[in-house]
Enzyme design. Sequence first.
Site, PDB file in Angstrom:
ATOM      1  N   LYS A 103      12.641   9.290  80.506  1.00 12.15           N
ATOM      2  CA  LYS A 103      12.222   7.936  80.895  1.00 12.15           C
ATOM      3  C   LYS A 103      11.963   7.052  79.666  1.00 12.15           C
ATOM      4  O   LYS A 103      12.131   7.504  78.535  1.00 12.15           O
ATOM      5  CB  LYS A 103      11.000   8.023  81.802  1.00 12.15           C
ATOM      6  CG  LYS A 103      11.201   8.929  83.036  1.00 12.15           C
ATOM      7  CD  LYS A 103      12.258   8.412  84.012  1.00 12.15           C
ATOM      8  CE  LYS A 103      12.711   9.411  85.049  1.00 12.15           C
ATOM      9  NZ  LYS A 103      11.760   9.749  86.079  1.00 12.15           N
TER      10      LYS A 103
HETATM   11  C1  LIG Z   1      11.512  10.545  87.370  1.00  6.74           C
HETATM   12  C2  LIG Z   1      11.273   9.961  88.709  1.00  6.74           C
HETATM   13  C3  LIG Z   1      10.185  10.338  89.516  1.00  6.74           C
HETATM   14  C4  LIG Z   1       9.289  11.514  89.203  1.00  6.74           C
HETATM   15  O1  LIG Z   1       8.655  11.457  87.994  1.00  6.74           O
HETATM   16  P1  LIG Z   1       8.072  12.820  87.350  1.00  6.74           P
HETATM   17  O2  LIG Z   1       7.280  12.306  86.186  1.00  6.74           O
HETATM   18  O3  LIG Z   1       9.253  13.649  86.949  1.00  6.74           O
HETATM   19  O4  LIG Z   1       7.227  13.479  88.370  1.00  6.74           O
HETATM   20  C5  LIG Z   1       9.974   9.667  90.702  1.00  6.74           C
HETATM   21  N1  LIG Z   1      10.798   8.683  91.106  1.00  6.74           N
HETATM   22  C6  LIG Z   1      11.864   8.304  90.384  1.00  6.74           C
HETATM   23  C7  LIG Z   1      12.725   7.189  90.887  1.00  6.74           C
HETATM   24  C8  LIG Z   1      12.151   8.941  89.165  1.00  6.74           C
HETATM   25  O5  LIG Z   1      13.227   8.564  88.465  1.00  6.74           O
END
Ligand SMILES: *Cc1c(COP(=O)(O)O)cnc(C)c1O
Length: 403
Positions: free
Chosen positions: A206
């Site tokens: 991210k």
């Molecule tokens: C990455 C992601 C999540 C989950 O995040 P984590 O930190 O991996 O639990 C939820 N929704 C979307 C759209 C994502 O891309």
Amino acid sequence: MRGRATSGRITQDKLALFGGKPVRDTLLAYGHQTVEEEDIAAVVETLRSPWLTTGPKVQEFEEAVAAYVGAPNAVAVSSGTAALHAAAFAAGIGPGDEVIVPALTFAASANCVLYLGGKPVFADVRPDTLNLDPADLEAKITPRTKAVVTVDYAGQPCDYEAVEAIARRHGLVVIEDAAQALGASFNGRRVGSLNPLTTLSFHPVKSITTAEGGMVTTHDSALAQRLRAFRNHGITTDHRQRGSWLYDMDALGFNYRLSDIQCALGLSQLQRLEGWISRRGEIAACYTKAFRGLEPIQVPGDHPGAESAWHLYVIQLRLETLRVGREQVYAALRAENIGVNVHYLPVYWHSYYQRLGYQRGLCPVVEAAYERLVTLPLWPGMSDEDVDSVVAAVTKVVSAFQR
Ligand SMILES: *Cc1c(COP(=O)(O)O)cnc(C)c1O
């Protein structure tokens, strides 16, 4: 490596899939973190401090993210998934409540509704941006609908003008799943300040990372209080606020705390967020320039007023112009050492959701798009040569398979 134009026709090098030489020697991942010496130093400093968890770095990180996005409150939690769970809890989702979720997303966007006994209702997306289609959002509303989880797909904010108007008309809470969109904005306002509840993720792929981690931002301090209790077993005060041994647990919460070590990493990463977002945008612009003229490729659509954080660069194949399906294009790009991916299988196609009784066919635009999607590598640490290799490989592969 690149195909040569000879009298208007492209002559190809042999595809690596069929034994030719791959465009690159090593696999290029679709996403990757950037961790620099200053990040490492910040983590080490915290390891030497009196606080490993729930100390000063948590609050500092929360305040820094809140200031960056322009929201008065931010609550750090242990993942983006925990952020969604906490936000759905704070919004009061419970048994019998319906929550509308776009079907083209990571399963966590919908799972948070199930955690609380609610019912996810899947909505379709727009064929250009692949973001929630406001018309289908409105069509899926029933007297039981309590909230909508919007997903900023690939880092691009949804059409929040339309979503806000619908939510106001029907009294829905908007929970923005901005796991992919920290650093994006809509009509000049940063993601994190647009809706009553916004959730972020700090997973390594991210915008910034704390390894695992997440945050909820909100304008409402009563909601912020519910979020803080929820991440700490439902206990109403934390140990830093307490003068005495006495505490009260007034809701059923979880241990969703984020550690000081992780918050130190997040604070350090946040300093470089802006630069990383502009590098992502630069790479995306190179791809769009290279692929706009290729008949088999539909480049990502942009919505007026939406500035993407460019978490993903997702092309849609115009399958009618190709002799093969997405599976073979995918395999051919992998063979060229381009680490392509697919985001996402429609959520309700997963076997768990099938067993809950969701039928195929619910969201025709999502299902049609799914067959055509390919995610290309995009992360700020990619070199110009990496970017060129993606352009060369995609051009090579789609030209070889073009009708
Ligand atoms: C990455 C992601 C999540 C989950 O995040 P984590 O930190 O991996 O639990 C939820 N929704 C979307 C759209 C994502 O891309």
